[in-house]
Scaffold this motif. Structure first.
Motif, PDB file in Angstrom:
ATOM      1  N   ASP A  11       0.835  -1.209   0.000  1.00  0.00           N
ATOM      2  CA  ASP A  11       0.000   0.000   0.000  1.00  0.00           C
ATOM      3  C   ASP A  11       0.865   1.254   0.000  1.00  0.00           C
ATOM      4  N   GLY A  12       1.901   1.253   0.834  1.00  0.00           N
ATOM      5  CA  GLY A  12       2.786   2.407   0.922  1.00  0.00           C
ATOM      6  C   GLY A  12       3.532   2.665  -0.368  1.00  0.00           C
ATOM      7  N   VAL A  13       4.050   1.610  -0.984  1.00  0.00           N
ATOM      8  CA  VAL A  13       4.792   1.773  -2.244  1.00  0.00           C
ATOM      9  C   VAL A  13       3.873   2.325  -3.327  1.00  0.00           C
ATOM     10  N   MET A  14       2.676   1.789  -3.437  1.00  0.00           N
ATOM     11  CA  MET A  14       1.762   2.260  -4.485  1.00  0.00           C
ATOM     12  C   MET A  14       1.357   3.706  -4.261  1.00  0.00           C
ATOM     13  N   ALA A  15       1.177   4.108  -3.011  1.00  0.00           N
ATOM     14  CA  ALA A  15       0.858   5.513  -2.719  1.00  0.00           C
ATOM     15  C   ALA A  15       2.016   6.426  -3.120  1.00  0.00           C
ATOM     16  N   ILE A  16       3.228   5.983  -2.855  1.00  0.00           N
ATOM     17  CA  ILE A  16       4.398   6.778  -3.230  1.00  0.00           C
ATOM     18  C   ILE A  16       4.505   6.886  -4.753  1.00  0.00           C
ATOM     19  N   LEU A  17       4.218   5.824  -5.470  1.00  0.00           N
ATOM     20  CA  LEU A  17       4.300   5.860  -6.927  1.00  0.00           C
ATOM     21  C   LEU A  17       3.345   6.891  -7.515  1.00  0.00           C
ATOM     22  N   ILE A  18       2.137   6.947  -6.985  1.00  0.00           N
ATOM     23  CA  ILE A  18       1.172   7.935  -7.464  1.00  0.00           C
ATOM     24  C   ILE A  18       1.680   9.344  -7.159  1.00  0.00           C
ATOM     25  N   PHE A  50      -2.285   6.421 -13.333  1.00  0.00           N
ATOM     26  CA  PHE A  50      -2.970   6.480 -12.039  1.00  0.00           C
ATOM     27  C   PHE A  50      -4.017   5.370 -11.972  1.00  0.00           C
ATOM     28  N   ILE A  51      -4.766   5.218 -13.063  1.00  0.00           N
ATOM     29  CA  ILE A  51      -5.793   4.172 -13.112  1.00  0.00           C
ATOM     30  C   ILE A  51      -5.147   2.789 -12.990  1.00  0.00           C
ATOM     31  N   PHE A  52      -4.036   2.577 -13.709  1.00  0.00           N
ATOM     32  CA  PHE A  52      -3.366   1.275 -13.620  1.00  0.00           C
ATOM     33  C   PHE A  52      -2.893   0.978 -12.202  1.00  0.00           C
ATOM     34  N   ILE A  53      -2.270   1.943 -11.554  1.00  0.00           N
ATOM     35  CA  ILE A  53      -1.803   1.693 -10.187  1.00  0.00           C
ATOM     36  C   ILE A  53      -2.991   1.463  -9.263  1.00  0.00           C
ATOM     37  N   ILE A  74       6.395 -15.674  -1.556  1.00  0.00           N
ATOM     38  CA  ILE A  74       5.383 -14.635  -1.774  1.00  0.00           C
ATOM     39  C   ILE A  74       6.004 -13.258  -1.556  1.00  0.00           C
ATOM     40  N   LEU A  75       6.837 -13.138  -0.531  1.00  0.00           N
ATOM     41  CA  LEU A  75       7.500 -11.850  -0.280  1.00  0.00           C
ATOM     42  C   LEU A  75       8.325 -11.426  -1.490  1.00  0.00           C
ATOM     43  N   TRP A  76       9.075 -12.356  -2.061  1.00  0.00           N
ATOM     44  CA  TRP A  76       9.892 -12.021  -3.229  1.00  0.00           C
ATOM     45  C   TRP A  76       9.034 -11.752  -4.459  1.00  0.00           C
ATOM     46  N   ALA A  77       7.986 -12.520  -4.640  1.00  0.00           N
ATOM     47  CA  ALA A  77       7.086 -12.290  -5.784  1.00  0.00           C
ATOM     48  C   ALA A  77       6.402 -10.937  -5.664  1.00  0.00           C
ATOM     49  N   ASN A  78       6.036 -10.561  -4.453  1.00  0.00           N
ATOM     50  CA  ASN A  78       5.419  -9.256  -4.239  1.00  0.00           C
ATOM     51  C   ASN A  78       6.427  -8.137  -4.523  1.00  0.00           C
ATOM     52  N   SER A  79       7.671  -8.332  -4.083  1.00  0.00           N
ATOM     53  CA  SER A  79       8.721  -7.344  -4.373  1.00  0.00           C
ATOM     54  C   SER A  79       8.972  -7.244  -5.873  1.00  0.00           C
ATOM     55  N   HIS A  80       8.902  -8.376  -6.559  1.00  0.00           N
ATOM     56  CA  HIS A  80       9.059  -8.402  -8.019  1.00  0.00           C
ATOM     57  C   HIS A  80       7.970  -7.554  -8.673  1.00  0.00           C
ATOM     58  N   LEU A  81       6.738  -7.709  -8.229  1.00  0.00           N
ATOM     59  CA  LEU A  81       5.643  -6.892  -8.741  1.00  0.00           C
ATOM     60  C   LEU A  81       5.893  -5.415  -8.466  1.00  0.00           C
ATOM     61  N   LEU A  87       8.512   1.324 -11.968  1.00  0.00           N
ATOM     62  CA  LEU A  87       8.977   1.914 -13.225  1.00  0.00           C
ATOM     63  C   LEU A  87       7.863   2.640 -13.982  1.00  0.00           C
ATOM     64  N   ILE A  88       6.641   2.515 -13.519  1.00  0.00           N
ATOM     65  CA  ILE A  88       5.530   3.197 -14.187  1.00  0.00           C
ATOM     66  C   ILE A  88       5.711   4.717 -14.183  1.00  0.00           C
ATOM     67  N   PRO A  89       6.108   5.354 -13.070  1.00  0.00           N
ATOM     68  CA  PRO A  89       6.284   6.812 -13.135  1.00  0.00           C
ATOM     69  C   PRO A  89       7.308   7.259 -14.181  1.00  0.00           C
TER      70      PRO A  89
END
Length: 195
Positions: A11-18, A50-53, A74-81, A87-89
């Motif tokens: 959640d935190g990473v996605m908020a920062i990306l936006i 923004f919509i994609f994130i 799962i932790l590594w797969a989540n980090s991979h995602l 890189l979207i920004p």
């Protein structure tokens, strides 16, 4: 392991990306609306990203509601995602600054393709550690929509060499397809909690 930390970190990473994406807007010199015109391509790219994130956040949230535990894979797969989403920004800014020219549109598609692939890998790993009759296994099923999305991204990357605008339209089509979270997960979790 408990899933709460994975969800909070994501959640935190996605908020920062936006937040990073909106900071790419340069304030125009001049107080007339016409001064905003050069920002239009950047805004169009920002809106789609923004919509994609938001789509990733919504579906990530719903998917993790259907699981009880996670493991190191799962932790590594989540980090991979999160890596590909981070890189979207950059790809958004490059595409917007260059008015949808070929290579920025291709890079944007590659980032979306790899983000979609990483999400698919994460979902499959989550399924693999669940019981066979778990809500997540029932809800995701064959993940036809996820596979179609990856196919459209590949098509969009190829179409960029014909006309980058066609690629962008493909990206919009994928976003439209995912705009609403998968209700199967909500329905199955709701049914499971009533039992």
């Amino acid at each position: 392991m408990h899933k709460g930390r994975v969800e909070a970190f994501s959640d935190g990473v996605m908020a920062i990306l936006i937040t990073i994406m909106v900071l790419e807007f340069k304030v125009p010199h001049g107080g007339d609306l016409v001064n905003l015109r050069p920002l239009l391509p950047t805004f169009i790219c920002y809106a789609l990203s923004f919509i994609f994130i938001g789509i990733y956040w919504n579906n990530h949230h719903h998917m993790f509601q259907a699981v009880q535990r996670v493991d190191g894979k799962i932790l590594w797969a989540n980090s991979h995602l999160l890596f590909w989403l981070s890189l979207i920004p950059f790809s958004t800014a490059w595409m917007g600054e260059n008015n949808f020219s070929l290579w920025p549109v291709v890079l944007y598609g590659v980032v979306l393709l790899l983000s979609g692939t990483a999400y698919y890998v994460l979902s499959q790993l989550l399924i693999s550690i669940q019981e066979k009759n778990s809500p997540l296994v029932s809800a995701i099923g064959s993940d036809r929509k996820g596979k179609i999305s990856v196919g459209i991204y590949i098509l969009a990357i190829a179409l960029a060499f014909v006309n980058p605008v066609l690629s962008y339209l493909c990206y919009i089509a994928v976003a439209a397809m995912w705009l609403f979270p998968d209700r199967r997960i909500e329905k199955i979790i709701g049914n499971a909690s009533r039992l």
